[in-house]
Design a protein around this motif. Structure first.
Motif, PDB file in Angstrom:
ATOM      1  N   ARG A  50       0.628  -1.104   0.102  1.00 30.40           N
ATOM      2  CA  ARG A  50       0.001   0.051   0.021  1.00 30.40           C
ATOM      3  C   ARG A  50       0.996   1.257   0.138  1.00 30.40           C
ATOM      4  NH1 ARG A  50      -4.180   1.507   4.700  1.00 30.40           N
ATOM      5  NH2 ARG A  50      -4.557   3.469   3.906  1.00 30.40           N
ATOM      6  N   LEU A  51       2.008   1.276   0.623  1.00 25.29           N
ATOM      7  CA  LEU A  51       2.653   2.465   0.663  1.00 25.29           C
ATOM      8  C   LEU A  51       3.669   2.643  -0.288  1.00 25.29           C
ATOM      9  CD1 LEU A  51       4.005   4.790   2.313  1.00 25.29           C
ATOM     10  CD2 LEU A  51       5.890   3.221   3.228  1.00 25.29           C
ATOM     11  N   VAL A  52       4.109   1.428  -1.047  1.00 26.67           N
ATOM     12  CA  VAL A  52       4.818   1.540  -2.228  1.00 26.67           C
ATOM     13  C   VAL A  52       3.943   1.987  -3.239  1.00 26.67           C
ATOM     14  CG1 VAL A  52       6.242   0.290  -3.877  1.00 26.67           C
ATOM     15  CG2 VAL A  52       6.520  -0.325  -1.632  1.00 26.67           C
ATOM     16  N   GLU A  53       2.703   1.658  -3.472  1.00 28.17           N
ATOM     17  CA  GLU A  53       1.855   1.933  -4.350  1.00 28.17           C
ATOM     18  C   GLU A  53       1.566   3.478  -4.264  1.00 28.17           C
ATOM     19  OE1 GLU A  53       0.647   0.434  -7.297  1.00 28.17           O
ATOM     20  OE2 GLU A  53      -0.204  -1.140  -6.556  1.00 28.17           O
ATOM     21  N   TYR A  54       1.396   3.936  -3.032  1.00 31.36           N
ATOM     22  CA  TYR A  54       0.990   5.397  -2.861  1.00 31.36           C
ATOM     23  C   TYR A  54       2.057   6.410  -3.231  1.00 31.36           C
ATOM     24  CZ  TYR A  54      -1.374   9.165  -0.106  1.00 31.36           C
ATOM     25  OH  TYR A  54      -2.031  10.207  -0.053  1.00 31.36           O
ATOM     26  N   MET A  55       3.437   5.868  -3.350  1.00 32.09           N
ATOM     27  CA  MET A  55       4.350   6.820  -3.486  1.00 32.09           C
ATOM     28  C   MET A  55       4.767   6.977  -5.209  1.00 32.09           C
ATOM     29  SD  MET A  55       7.261   6.054  -0.547  1.00 32.09           S
ATOM     30  CE  MET A  55       7.817   4.439  -0.546  1.00 32.09           C
ATOM     31  N   THR A  56       4.074   5.870  -5.871  1.00 28.41           N
ATOM     32  CA  THR A  56       4.367   5.721  -7.104  1.00 28.41           C
ATOM     33  C   THR A  56       3.315   5.988  -8.090  1.00 28.41           C
ATOM     34  OG1 THR A  56       5.653   4.893  -9.157  1.00 28.41           O
ATOM     35  CG2 THR A  56       4.984   3.524  -7.419  1.00 28.41           C
ATOM     36  N   PRO A  57       3.418   6.620  -9.349  1.00 34.60           N
ATOM     37  CA  PRO A  57       2.199   6.474 -10.348  1.00 34.60           C
ATOM     38  C   PRO A  57       2.335   5.117 -11.082  1.00 34.60           C
ATOM     39  CG  PRO A  57       3.646   8.001 -11.230  1.00 34.60           C
ATOM     40  CD  PRO A  57       4.154   7.721  -9.647  1.00 34.60           C
ATOM     41  N   ARG A  58       3.414   4.390 -10.868  1.00 41.92           N
ATOM     42  CA  ARG A  58       3.478   3.031 -11.635  1.00 41.92           C
ATOM     43  C   ARG A  58       2.552   2.113 -10.876  1.00 41.92           C
ATOM     44  NH1 ARG A  58       8.771   0.228 -14.362  1.00 41.92           N
ATOM     45  NH2 ARG A  58       7.284  -1.227 -15.487  1.00 41.92           N
ATOM     46  N   ASP A  59       1.922   1.156 -11.738  1.00 41.68           N
ATOM     47  CA  ASP A  59       1.325   0.324 -10.968  1.00 41.68           C
ATOM     48  C   ASP A  59       2.097  -0.972 -10.711  1.00 41.68           C
ATOM     49  OD1 ASP A  59      -0.680  -1.990 -10.343  1.00 41.68           O
ATOM     50  OD2 ASP A  59      -1.777  -1.654 -12.336  1.00 41.68           O
ATOM     51  N   ILE A  60       2.269  -0.894  -9.246  1.00 41.21           N
ATOM     52  CA  ILE A  60       3.190  -2.097  -8.762  1.00 41.21           C
ATOM     53  C   ILE A  60       2.265  -3.225  -8.594  1.00 41.21           C
ATOM     54  CG2 ILE A  60       4.735  -2.412  -6.819  1.00 41.21           C
ATOM     55  CD1 ILE A  60       5.527  -0.229  -8.859  1.00 41.21           C
ATOM     56  N   SER A  61       1.139  -3.456  -8.541  1.00 45.18           N
ATOM     57  CA  SER A  61       0.337  -4.484  -8.020  1.00 45.18           C
ATOM     58  C   SER A  61       0.599  -5.581  -8.878  1.00 45.18           C
ATOM     59  CB  SER A  61      -0.992  -4.178  -8.253  1.00 45.18           C
ATOM     60  OG  SER A  61      -1.388  -4.113  -9.704  1.00 45.18           O
ATOM     61  N   LYS A  62       1.454  -5.114 -10.323  1.00 48.54           N
ATOM     62  CA  LYS A  62       1.629  -6.329 -11.353  1.00 48.54           C
ATOM     63  C   LYS A  62       3.037  -6.825 -10.903  1.00 48.54           C
ATOM     64  CE  LYS A  62      -1.106  -3.980 -14.991  1.00 48.54           C
ATOM     65  NZ  LYS A  62      -2.404  -4.242 -14.443  1.00 48.54           N
ATOM     66  N   CYS A  63       3.794  -6.339 -10.145  1.00 47.62           N
ATOM     67  CA  CYS A  63       5.319  -6.705  -9.929  1.00 47.62           C
ATOM     68  C   CYS A  63       5.125  -8.036  -9.324  1.00 47.62           C
ATOM     69  CB  CYS A  63       5.763  -5.747  -8.901  1.00 47.62           C
ATOM     70  SG  CYS A  63       7.637  -6.067  -8.708  1.00 47.62           S
ATOM     71  N   LYS A  64       5.870  -9.065 -10.029  1.00 45.51           N
ATOM     72  CA  LYS A  64       5.827 -10.659  -9.322  1.00 45.51           C
ATOM     73  C   LYS A  64       6.891 -10.402  -8.446  1.00 45.51           C
ATOM     74  CE  LYS A  64       4.248 -12.033 -14.043  1.00 45.51           C
ATOM     75  NZ  LYS A  64       5.430 -11.658 -15.217  1.00 45.51           N
ATOM     76  N   LEU A  65       6.847 -11.883  -7.411  1.00 46.67           N
ATOM     77  CA  LEU A  65       8.100 -12.017  -6.843  1.00 46.67           C
ATOM     78  C   LEU A  65       9.126 -12.477  -7.638  1.00 46.67           C
ATOM     79  CD1 LEU A  65       6.479 -14.559  -4.228  1.00 46.67           C
ATOM     80  CD2 LEU A  65       7.712 -12.476  -3.591  1.00 46.67           C
ATOM     81  N   GLY A  66      10.454 -11.764  -7.761  1.00 48.82           N
ATOM     82  CA  GLY A  66      11.608 -11.978  -8.287  1.00 48.82           C
ATOM     83  C   GLY A  66      11.868 -11.012  -9.242  1.00 48.82           C
ATOM     84  N   GLN A  67      10.727 -10.177  -9.244  1.00 46.40           N
ATOM     85  CA  GLN A  67      10.995  -9.020 -10.463  1.00 46.40           C
ATOM     86  C   GLN A  67      11.301  -7.611  -9.852  1.00 46.40           C
ATOM     87  OE1 GLN A  67       7.013  -8.280 -12.340  1.00 46.40           O
ATOM     88  NE2 GLN A  67       7.973  -7.021 -13.786  1.00 46.40           N
ATOM     89  N   CYS A  68      12.112  -6.840 -10.755  1.00 47.00           N
ATOM     90  CA  CYS A  68      12.390  -5.356 -10.499  1.00 47.00           C
ATOM     91  C   CYS A  68      11.669  -4.575 -11.338  1.00 47.00           C
ATOM     92  CB  CYS A  68      13.655  -5.169 -10.502  1.00 47.00           C
ATOM     93  SG  CYS A  68      14.922  -6.347 -10.162  1.00 47.00           S
ATOM     94  N   MET A  69      11.292  -3.382 -10.621  1.00 45.65           N
ATOM     95  CA  MET A  69      10.616  -2.380 -11.361  1.00 45.65           C
ATOM     96  C   MET A  69      11.169  -1.049 -11.387  1.00 45.65           C
ATOM     97  SD  MET A  69       6.488  -2.784 -11.455  1.00 45.65           S
ATOM     98  CE  MET A  69       5.455  -4.117 -12.480  1.00 45.65           C
ATOM     99  N   TYR A  70      11.538  -0.304 -12.384  1.00 42.12           N
ATOM    100  CA  TYR A  70      11.999   0.940 -12.269  1.00 42.12           C
ATOM    101  C   TYR A  70      10.830   1.976 -12.233  1.00 42.12           C
ATOM    102  CZ  TYR A  70      13.835   5.529 -13.870  1.00 42.12           C
ATOM    103  OH  TYR A  70      14.004   6.974 -13.958  1.00 42.12           O
ATOM    104  N   ALA A  71      10.812   2.862 -11.330  1.00 37.79           N
ATOM    105  CA  ALA A  71       9.345   3.472 -10.865  1.00 37.79           C
ATOM    106  C   ALA A  71       9.715   4.770 -10.320  1.00 37.79           C
ATOM    107  CB  ALA A  71       8.563   2.778  -9.850  1.00 37.79           C
ATOM    108  N   PRO A  72       9.390   6.005 -10.946  1.00 38.50           N
ATOM    109  CA  PRO A  72       9.339   7.323 -10.216  1.00 38.50           C
ATOM    110  C   PRO A  72       8.514   7.557  -9.311  1.00 38.50           C
ATOM    111  CG  PRO A  72       8.008   7.424 -12.253  1.00 38.50           C
ATOM    112  CD  PRO A  72       8.700   5.948 -12.215  1.00 38.50           C
TER     113      PRO A  72
END
Lengths: 375, 375
Positions: free
Chosen positions: B75-97
Motif C-alpha cells: 500500500r505504501l509503495v503504491e502510494y508513492m508512485t504512479p506506476r502500477d506495482i500490483s503487477k510486480c511479481k516475486l523476483g521482479q524489479c521495476m523502475y518507478a518514479p
C-alpha cells in the motif's frame, strides 16, 4: 583518506558565491545538502589561526532553508521536535533536534520564527524537506513546505562585530545571540542573525537569491579589508575544540538526543503533540545505552590524529565499546581530540584504544573538560 | 569546474570495498546518498572504452536500499508512485518514479519485490527513507522502514554474462532483464539481478554486510581476470549516450515525470491510491510546459563540451528557453551531447545556444535520434 578529486555534476549544486570562493583559492570541498561546501582555503590550520584572531566571510549556501507556512506551521514544527517551540518569539532562532518516532535524530536545524505562521528550518545535512512534506501530507496539515532561494553567508570571528557594524550600523552590537533582525540595504531585503557554526562570535545573513548574496559578499569583503578579512568556512579544528556537533558525523538517525548531550533541548512534557514523545520518554525512564564522550587521543611518538572518514572503533581491554565520530588535532589544546560514542557500561575512568586509518595506535582518555555546547 | 579535493568525514560514508577501489587507483569521487561513489579510474574516456568491450566490477554501495516490510508495505509503495506495482511479481524489479503531491519527482528507484509484504527501493540520491517514514507515520500505515546493511556490487559490460556464469552457474544466462534470483555461495546469501546503470549488459548483486561484499568482490575479481576485468563505476559518457537519466542532474522535485520522458511509467488510472494522482492527471490534461530534449552541441573550433556543474542556460534568439542538465563528449557519436529541459513553446527545429562554464559558445541542435530509455 588520501586526497581525491570531486567530479562536477548538476546534482552537486554550486553555492551562490562559488566563483568568488574559487577565485579566492578554495582547495577542498565536501557535499552538504546536495551542494558544495568549502572545507579549507590555505590549510585547515592556517584558516583556524586566522579565524580565531580576525574575521572571515563564509559562503554557506548549503545551509538550505525548509520554509513552512500556513495555519498549521507551528503545529508541524512542534510535531517534529521535542523542544518547546511555543516559546519562540518573533525574531528569535532556536536550535532544535528533529526526532522521529523511534527517538532517532533526523536533523538538528536552527528554527527561525518569521511570522506567526511562517518558520524556516535552517538545516544540517539530510532531506528535511521530504520528512516534513511526508508528515504534513499524511497528517493532513494545512501547510506549504518549500526550499526557497535563500543563500546564507556567515561572518565569523572576533572582529565580526566591528565589521558588521561598519556595514549595517551600530545596532548589530546589541543584537542578542540567536536573535535576528530584518534589514534593507540598497533595495535588498534580508535577515541578519547573531549565530553561526563557530564559537568565535559572528552572524549569519540570509540572502534572497544568488545575486543578492554576491552583492552583499562584495560589500562585506570591501569593508572587511581593514579588519584583515579572509574567505573561510566551517573549520574542523575550531568546531571540535568548541564542542559543536555535526549531524551525520557525530549523530545520525541511529542516535537519540540524550545520547549526544542534546537532552537540554528536549522538553518531554511540552504541551504540543510531537512524534518522539513516547520513544524519548522511554529513553528517559530507562537511561541511555551509549553516550557521547570527549576523548583525548595520545600517541607515544607524538603522531597527530587525522580527520577520519568512516567511524573508527574504540576498544577497551580488546573489546569494541564504541566509535570515533569526528577527530582532529587541536591547536588550542595541543592534543588529538575526538568525539566518541561509548557504551554506557564502559569504564570511563579507564583507558581506551583507537587505531586510525593509517594504522597509528592511540591511547584514549575521557576528558572531563566539557567543550561547550551551542545555545 | 576545476579539480578540487573532497575532505574526509564520517558524514560522507565509505563504501563496502573502499580500500579495494583506492588500491585499484580510483581518482575521482562524487557523493551519493551521503556516501562516496567512484567517478573514474584511469580516465572517463579510458574507462568507457574498457566498459563497452570487456567487463567491470563496480562498488555501488551508495545504491542504498529503503526496506519496507509489513502488512501495508505494498500500500505504501503504491502510494508513492504512479506506476502500477500490483503487477510486480516475486523476483521482479521495476523502475518507478516516486512522485509527490505536486507531481514532482522525489526519486527514481528500482523496486524489488522480495515477499508479499517486503519491498526494497534501490534508490537514487535523495533521502527516500525520510519521505517514506513521514508518509507512513502520517497515514498510520502498518509498516517498518529501514536502511538495511545491504551493499550492492555491479558487474557491467558485454562479458558480464560469461563472467557471472563462471562464478554462479549457467542459470544466469537465462535470468531475464529486471528479474532477480536469491543465491547462496560459501554460506553467504544474496540477491543477483539482471540490471545496472549502463546499457552494456550486466548484473547487480545485493550483498548483506561489508564483509560479504568484499568476499564476493574477490571471487568475481579472480574469475574476471581471464575476461580482462577492471574496476569501474557509472560512466558519464556511457550513461549519456545510453539515455540513462540521473536524479538530481536531469530531473528534480521541480520536474514531473511527463517532462522527462517517464510518462510510460505512469499508469494514472491504476487501482491503488497514490499521492500524485490529482497533480499528474492535471499535467496529462493540460500538457507539459517544458520537456527533456537530447541536444547536440556544436562548436566551430571543435571544442568539446565539459561535464557541467550547475545547469547551463540554453537560449534561443537571445532568450533563455531552458537549461542543460548533463553534458559530455560522446565517443560513440563523436559529438558533444546534452540532456536539456526546454520550454514547450520553443521551436525545436531552430537553433539554440549554450555557453559553458569555460565561456565556450556552442550551437545546439535537437537530436531526433532518441537515445534509449531504461526498462
Amino acid at each position: 583518506m588520501a586526497s581525491f578529486s570531486i567530479s562536477p555534476s548538476s546534482r552537486i549544486r554550486q553555492t551562490a558565491c562559488h566563483e568568488k570562493v574559487v577565485a579566492l583559492g578554495v582547495k577542498g570541498f565536501t557535499v552538504y545538502n546536495h551542494m558544495l561546501l568549502p572545507t579549507y582555503f590555505e590549510s585547515v590550520e592556517a584558516d583556524y589561526d586566522h579565524l580565531v584572531k580576525y574575521v572571515q566571510l563564509w559562503d554557506v549556501s548549503c545551509e538550505r532553508q525548509v520554509k513552512i507556512t500556513g495555519p498549521d506551521a507551528l503545529r508541524l514544527v512542534e510535531y517534529m521536535t521535542p523542544r518547546d517551540i511555543s516559546k519562540c518569539k518573533l525574531g528569535q532562532c532556536m536550535y532544535a533536534p528533529l526526532v522521529d518516532e523511534n527517538g532517532g535524530i533526523v536533523n538538528d536545524p536552527i528554527i527561525l520564527k518569521i511570522t506567526e505562521d511562517e518558520y524556516w528550518l535552517s538545516i544540517a545535512d539530510s532531506d528535511v524537506l521530504l520528512w516534513a512534506k511526508g508528515l504534513a501530507h499524511g497528517l493532513g496539515l494545512n501547510v506549504e513546505i518549500t526550499e526557497p532561494e535563500i543563500y546564507p553567508l556567515a561572518v565569523q570571528g572576533p572582529l565580526s562585530n566591528d565589521l558588521m557594524a561598519s556595514v549595517f550600523g551600530d545596532w548589530v552590537y546589541d543584537l542578542k545571540f540567536f536573535y535576528y533582525k530584518e534589514f534593507e540595504l540598497e533595495g535588498m531585503k534580508f535577515i541578519i542573525a547573531r549565530s553561526g557554526w563557530s564559537k568565535q562570535g559572528g552572524f549569519e545573513i540570509y540572502l534572497n537569491g544568488k545575486e543578492d548574496a554576491n552583492r552583499v559578499w562584495d560589500i562585506i569583503w570591501e569593508a572587511g579589508k581593514v579588519h584583515n578579512i579572509r574567505p573561510g568556512c566551517p573549520n574542523l579544528v575550531e568546531r571540535i575544540e568548541s564542542g559543536l556537533l555535526s549531524y551525520g558525523n557525530d549523530m545520525t538517525l541511529m542516535n537519540n538526543p540524550f545520547e549526544v548531550n542534546l537532552g537540554k533541548y528536549c522538553q518531554l512534557d511540552k504541551a504540543a503533540d510531537y512524534i518522539s514523545r513516547k520513544a524519548l520518554k522511554a529513553v528517559e525512564a530507562n537511561g541511555v545505552t551509549q553516550h557521547m564522550q570527549y576523548m583525548i587521543l595520545e600517541n607515544e611518538e607524538g603522531i597527530r590524529v587525522q580527520p577520519n572518514s568512516d567511524p573508527l572503533a574504540v576498544t577497551q581491554n580488546g573489546v569494541q565499546v564504541g566509535s570515533v565520530r569526528s577527530s582532529a588535532y587541536s591547536i588550542k589544546y595541543q592534543a588529538s581530540l575526538a568525539f566518541t560514542i561509548i557504551d554506557a557500561k564502559a569504564d570511563l575512568s579507564g583507558n581506551f584504544e583507537v587505531v586510525d586509518q593509517a594504522g597509528t595506535h592511540f591511547k584514549g582518555i575521557i576528558s572531563n573538560e566539557k567543550w561547550e555546547m551551542p545555545a
